[in-house]
Design an enzyme around this catalytic site. Structure first.
Site, PDB file in Angstrom:
ATOM      1  N   GLU A 198      89.535  96.280  97.380  1.00 57.69           N
ATOM      2  CA  GLU A 198      89.887  95.828  96.037  1.00 57.69           C
ATOM      3  C   GLU A 198      88.691  95.970  95.103  1.00 57.69           C
ATOM      4  O   GLU A 198      87.539  96.012  95.561  1.00 57.69           O
ATOM      5  CB  GLU A 198      90.335  94.364  96.071  1.00 57.69           C
ATOM      6  CG  GLU A 198      89.256  93.410  96.520  1.00 57.69           C
ATOM      7  CD  GLU A 198      89.752  91.989  96.777  1.00 57.69           C
ATOM      8  OE1 GLU A 198      89.037  91.049  96.401  1.00 57.69           O
ATOM      9  OE2 GLU A 198      90.848  91.835  97.369  1.00 57.69           O
ATOM     10  N   LYS A 244      85.726  94.817  92.739  1.00 59.04           N
ATOM     11  CA  LYS A 244      84.916  93.598  92.651  1.00 59.04           C
ATOM     12  C   LYS A 244      84.786  93.234  91.171  1.00 59.04           C
ATOM     13  O   LYS A 244      83.976  93.807  90.447  1.00 59.04           O
ATOM     14  CB  LYS A 244      83.545  93.795  93.287  1.00 59.04           C
ATOM     15  CG  LYS A 244      82.724  92.513  93.352  1.00 59.04           C
ATOM     16  CD  LYS A 244      81.408  92.736  94.078  1.00 59.04           C
ATOM     17  CE  LYS A 244      80.630  91.433  94.178  1.00 59.04           C
ATOM     18  NZ  LYS A 244      80.278  90.882  92.842  1.00 59.04           N
ATOM     19  N   ASP A 266      83.786  91.438  87.826  1.00 58.88           N
ATOM     20  CA  ASP A 266      82.573  90.748  87.387  1.00 58.88           C
ATOM     21  C   ASP A 266      82.966  89.586  86.487  1.00 58.88           C
ATOM     22  O   ASP A 266      82.988  89.692  85.262  1.00 58.88           O
ATOM     23  CB  ASP A 266      81.667  91.732  86.640  1.00 58.88           C
ATOM     24  CG  ASP A 266      80.224  91.241  86.569  1.00 58.88           C
ATOM     25  OD1 ASP A 266      79.918  90.236  87.239  1.00 58.88           O
ATOM     26  OD2 ASP A 266      79.432  91.855  85.849  1.00 58.88           O
ATOM     27  N   TYR A 317      93.036  86.852  94.544  1.00 61.89           N
ATOM     28  CA  TYR A 317      92.713  87.756  95.646  1.00 61.89           C
ATOM     29  C   TYR A 317      92.490  87.060  96.993  1.00 61.89           C
ATOM     30  O   TYR A 317      92.255  87.718  97.994  1.00 61.89           O
ATOM     31  CB  TYR A 317      91.485  88.603  95.318  1.00 61.89           C
ATOM     32  CG  TYR A 317      90.259  87.833  94.867  1.00 61.89           C
ATOM     33  CD1 TYR A 317      89.613  86.924  95.703  1.00 61.89           C
ATOM     34  CD2 TYR A 317      89.733  88.031  93.598  1.00 61.89           C
ATOM     35  CE1 TYR A 317      88.500  86.231  95.291  1.00 61.89           C
ATOM     36  CE2 TYR A 317      88.600  87.350  93.173  1.00 61.89           C
ATOM     37  CZ  TYR A 317      87.985  86.458  94.021  1.00 61.89           C
ATOM     38  OH  TYR A 317      86.869  85.773  93.611  1.00 61.89           O
ATOM     39  N   LYS A 345      78.372  97.472  96.537  1.00 65.04           N
ATOM     40  CA  LYS A 345      77.941  97.477  95.148  1.00 65.04           C
ATOM     41  C   LYS A 345      77.728  98.896  94.616  1.00 65.04           C
ATOM     42  O   LYS A 345      77.336  99.800  95.352  1.00 65.04           O
ATOM     43  CB  LYS A 345      76.628  96.683  95.004  1.00 65.04           C
ATOM     44  CG  LYS A 345      76.702  95.251  95.521  1.00 65.04           C
ATOM     45  CD  LYS A 345      77.658  94.388  94.728  1.00 65.04           C
ATOM     46  CE  LYS A 345      77.070  93.928  93.419  1.00 65.04           C
ATOM     47  NZ  LYS A 345      75.979  92.966  93.549  1.00 65.04           N
ATOM     48  N   CYS A 382      43.703  79.553  87.147  1.00 66.80           N
ATOM     49  CA  CYS A 382      44.976  79.197  86.521  1.00 66.80           C
ATOM     50  C   CYS A 382      44.849  79.288  84.999  1.00 66.80           C
ATOM     51  O   CYS A 382      43.927  78.695  84.418  1.00 66.80           O
ATOM     52  CB  CYS A 382      45.375  77.778  86.922  1.00 66.80           C
ATOM     53  SG  CYS A 382      46.850  77.159  86.088  1.00 66.80           S
ATOM     54  N   CYS A 440      45.340  75.311  83.574  1.00 68.76           N
ATOM     55  CA  CYS A 440      44.350  74.242  83.766  1.00 68.76           C
ATOM     56  C   CYS A 440      42.962  74.753  84.112  1.00 68.76           C
ATOM     57  O   CYS A 440      42.002  73.977  84.133  1.00 68.76           O
ATOM     58  CB  CYS A 440      44.817  73.268  84.847  1.00 68.76           C
ATOM     59  SG  CYS A 440      44.774  73.957  86.525  1.00 68.76           S
ATOM     60  N   CYS A 459      47.666  78.163  92.026  1.00 74.00           N
ATOM     61  CA  CYS A 459      46.712  77.265  91.391  1.00 74.00           C
ATOM     62  C   CYS A 459      46.425  76.098  92.324  1.00 74.00           C
ATOM     63  O   CYS A 459      47.337  75.533  92.937  1.00 74.00           O
ATOM     64  CB  CYS A 459      47.284  76.760  90.066  1.00 74.00           C
ATOM     65  SG  CYS A 459      46.383  75.376  89.347  1.00 74.00           S
ATOM     66  N   CYS A 506      47.358  69.805  87.219  1.00 79.92           N
ATOM     67  CA  CYS A 506      47.689  70.983  86.401  1.00 79.92           C
ATOM     68  C   CYS A 506      48.967  70.692  85.643  1.00 79.92           C
ATOM     69  O   CYS A 506      50.001  70.363  86.246  1.00 79.92           O
ATOM     70  CB  CYS A 506      47.867  72.211  87.284  1.00 79.92           C
ATOM     71  SG  CYS A 506      48.454  73.675  86.389  1.00 79.92           S
TER      72      CYS A 506
END
Length: 700
Positions: free
Chosen positions: A130, A132, A134, A242, A330, A424, A427, A442, A448
């Site tokens: 069937e 697919k 969306d 379905y 897919k 980081c 911080c 970090c 932080c």
């Protein structure tokens, strides 16, 4: 010596340590994308990028099955429902589907069915193929032919009650007609918006000065989840049926026959659905569908193949997030070119530094995209992405793309390699990599701002404490003002409010009503289920499924905390008990024990336990004689495959373990049983033959 970039290594080249690190990274990253896609209808990576993450996770798990994590993406479905609608517990889980990306993947799907059912190579296997669609998955419950409830998928177990909105959709009958309408039936299908309806809606949005929808799927989801059914009525939604959940009496025979019955009852069934003899015919269907894709009036992103025989579907059963008897094949991704304007670094709640490419806006498959994650510094180096580069971006659905590659011949002469920061950006703390990990983190912890705010956001998020009115903006403002620096501060905020120089009601953006509503929302969450509490703590590697496993095993917070304290002795019984939980491995066990070994974390938990009511874990009601039992299979099974036996046991509420311990309740021993059977005899554990086991669970 710097660790290798595990994300750039082929799966077959990964060491065990690298594989553990990759599975941890993928579990965290995929869970966040699931939250954005299913929970907020606001995804931030492309379908292709998301599928690639899941595929890599599956490939690693296939090669290292001993490393499969309890919070693995292969166990998760969708995301928990939002608080705007009443929750609906599905009669049967609404699962997702595994993906196939090639003809070879589809062929392997057929072979996996043969192996699981022990079918000979020449035994015919028919499939229902069937399109697919969306759209947004829903379940419609009919009793005596009358529609009584409609719900979204949600997290697969609990969805949102959207009955009033669904009743406005012309495609969906309020009553079923025709022959043999069952006493009860849960009809499952996809609500979608046609391309023409989508374009008309966006024209209306633009004319009203409102933001247009990115694509038909988002438009359909946003339209269905309106609090005002009148808005849903004004937006032309459609539906294809379905599948089904509960049916009384239960259907027998063929999947295709049930779809024929659907159509006879007045439910819309896609006319392109075809019965195929073997996977070769489904591939013909797939190619025919791909050729028709552009001319169809609705969006599809592939084909779905389902085993036609219902008795085989029942035997094949379910994995944690997907049925074994169905797969989604897919379509390939769509691509476009754009330029990288800059590369930013974002800091997540676990301290991970994630580079994000800011792109010149480009249309890909009808969607304007401007951002793409670059995952980590090794991904940037592997693709050699630089500011100013022209890059190929890719998407297969409705979301932000991934960077596929750099168009080197168009690179500016002054482009320089990106230097990943070792501190980081929020911080300034040192950012380091753990052994075997590609992600830089970090070290600032709760000092932080990025981590503290993100951890607090996680604590109040939908699947954790779900405190309405306490989103990112409010959490950040409270943290910066010093009002909330830890989780317990949230629940003492009202008591402290009267002593503040500026009470909440007088702060910018607040008033008496909004402050009162927030305090009421916080007060309503002082009682919480144990699994949600554990998830809210943000323990590394402990997602929703892991939290549920821990709550189920220990039952209550007090014995869990005591067990974690005892488990600091790594060789002791408490640590062994944790490590032996079905689905919990050494990586997760170490993370949990390390969390509770940290004094600050113990203080956080103790402070919360003192002011909250954490409910004991409630075992699901079942008439099964093995619900809650821990079982171990050993030796050769003769009447079913090992996979089929494990799936059946788990479906009946049993916990399947890989080794025998004091916690084991039953050992099922076939011919050739060895050390596990001896261990069971030593511990006095009940042992059953395969026939005795089947007799025990017969009729359950």
């Amino acid at each position: 010596m710097s660790p290798r970039d595990a994300t750039s290594l082929a799966v077959e080249r990964l060491s065990v340590l690298e594989a553990e690190g990759e599975l941890a990274r993928l579990a965290t990253e995929i869970a966040e994308h699931d939250r954005r896609y299913h929970g907020e209808d606001a995804p931030t990576i492309s379908d292709a990028a998301y599928d690639a993450l899941r595929q890599r996770n599956a490939d690693i798990e296939r090669r290292f099955p001993q490393l499969i994590r309890p919070d693995s993406p292969s166990h998760a479905v969708g995301f928990a429902p939002a608080g705007a609608f009443e929750p609906v517990t599905h009669s049967r889980p609404m699962l997702s589907l595994e993906n196939a990306f090639s003809d070879g993947d589809a062929g392997e799907f057929e072979q996996s069915i043969r192996r699981f059912l022990a079918l000979p190579d020449d035994a015919p296997v028919a499939f229902v193929a069937e399109p697919k669609i969306d759209g947004l998955a829903v379940t419609l419950r009919y009793e005596r032919g009358r529609l009584i409830q409609a719900a979204t998928r949600g997290d697969g177990l609990v969805g949102e009650d959207v009955t009033r909105n669904v009743e406005t959709i012309a495609d969906i009958p309020r009553r079923l007609a025709g022959p043999d309408v069952p006493e009860t039936v849960d009809v499952r299908g996809e609500i979608y918006m046609s391309r023409a309806a989508f374009l008309a809606l966006n024209e209306a949005q633009a004319a009203a000065g409102q933001k247009p929808f990115a694509n038909p799927r988002n438009a359909a989801a946003g339209s269905l989840r309106q609090l005002d059914p009148g808005i849903t009525r004004s937006r032309p939604l459609s539906f294809w049926a379905y599948a089904w959940g509960d049916v009384v009496p239960a259907p027998t025979g063929l999947h295709a026959d049930m779809l024929t019955r659907f159509a006879a009852w007045g439910l819309p069934v896609n006319p392109l659905i075809r019965v195929c003899s073997g996977i070769a015919e489904t591939l013909v269907f797939y190619r025919d569908l791909g050729a028709e894709r552009a001319s169809l009036p609705y969006e599809i992103d592939g084909a779905v193949y389902k085993v036609n025989r219902l008795d085989w579907q029942q035997r094949l059963g379910l994995r944690s997030r997907a049925p074994r008897w169905a797969i989604a094949h897919k379509f390939p991704a769509e691509q476009a070119q754009t330029t990288v304007e800059r590369i930013d670094i974002q800091v997540g709640r676990t301290g991970s530094l994630t580079p994000v490419a800011r792109l010149a806006p480009v249309g890909v498959g009808g969607v304007i995209v401007t951002n793409a994650t670059l995952h980590n510094e090794f991904e940037i180096a592997r693709k050699d992405v630089r500011v100013g580069d022209t890059v190929i971006v890719q998407r297969a659905g409705d979301v932000i793309p991934q960077v596929v590659s750099v168009v080197l011949e168009r690179r500016p002469a002054d482009a320089v390699a990106f230097v990943f920061p070792d501190h980081c950006p929020v911080c300034g703390a040192h950012a380091a990599q753990e052994e075997g990990e590609a992600v830089r983190r970090c070290s600032g912890g709760l000092t932080c701002a990025a981590q503290a705010v993100e951890r607090l956001r996680h604590f109040v998020s939908r699947d954790a404490f779900d405190i309405e009115g306490l989103g990112e903006k409010q959490v950040r403002a409270f943290w910066e003002a010093g009002l909330v620096r830890g989780p317990a501060d949230i629940f003492t905020l009202e008591a402290r409010d009267g002593d503040l120089d500026t009470p909440l009601a007088r702060r910018e953006g607040w008033g008496e009503t909004s402050a009162r509503n927030l305090f009421a929302a916080i007060a309503s969450k002082r009682t919480i289920a144990m699994e949600r509490f554990l998830f809210a703590l943000g323990i590394r590697h402990v997602g929703q499924n892991n939290a549920r496993l821990l709550a189920r095993h220990y039952g209550a917070l007090a014995p869990f905390r005591a067990a974690m304290a005892a488990a600091e002795e790594r060789g002791g019984e408490a640590y062994g008990d944790l490590d032996n939980i079905s689905g919990i491995g050494p990586v997760v066990a170490e993370a949990v024990v390390d969390f509770f070994a940290e004094p600050h974390n113990r203080t956080v938990v103790a402070d919360l336990a003192a002011i909250l009511s954490v409910e004991d874990f409630v075992q699901p009601l079942s008439t099964s004689p093995v619900t809650g039992k821990t079982v171990v299979f050993t030796g050769t099974l003769e009447r079913m495959t090992r996979d089929e036996a494990k799936a059946r046991a788990e479906a009946l509420g049993a916990k399947v373990a890989g080794s025998v311990s004091k916690k084991t309740d039953i050992v099922i021993a076939g011919p050739g049983a060895g050390s596990k059977l001896a261990k069971a005899a030593e511990l006095g554990v009940q042992t059953l033959t395969e026939d005795e086991w089947l007799a025990l669970i017969e009729g359950a």
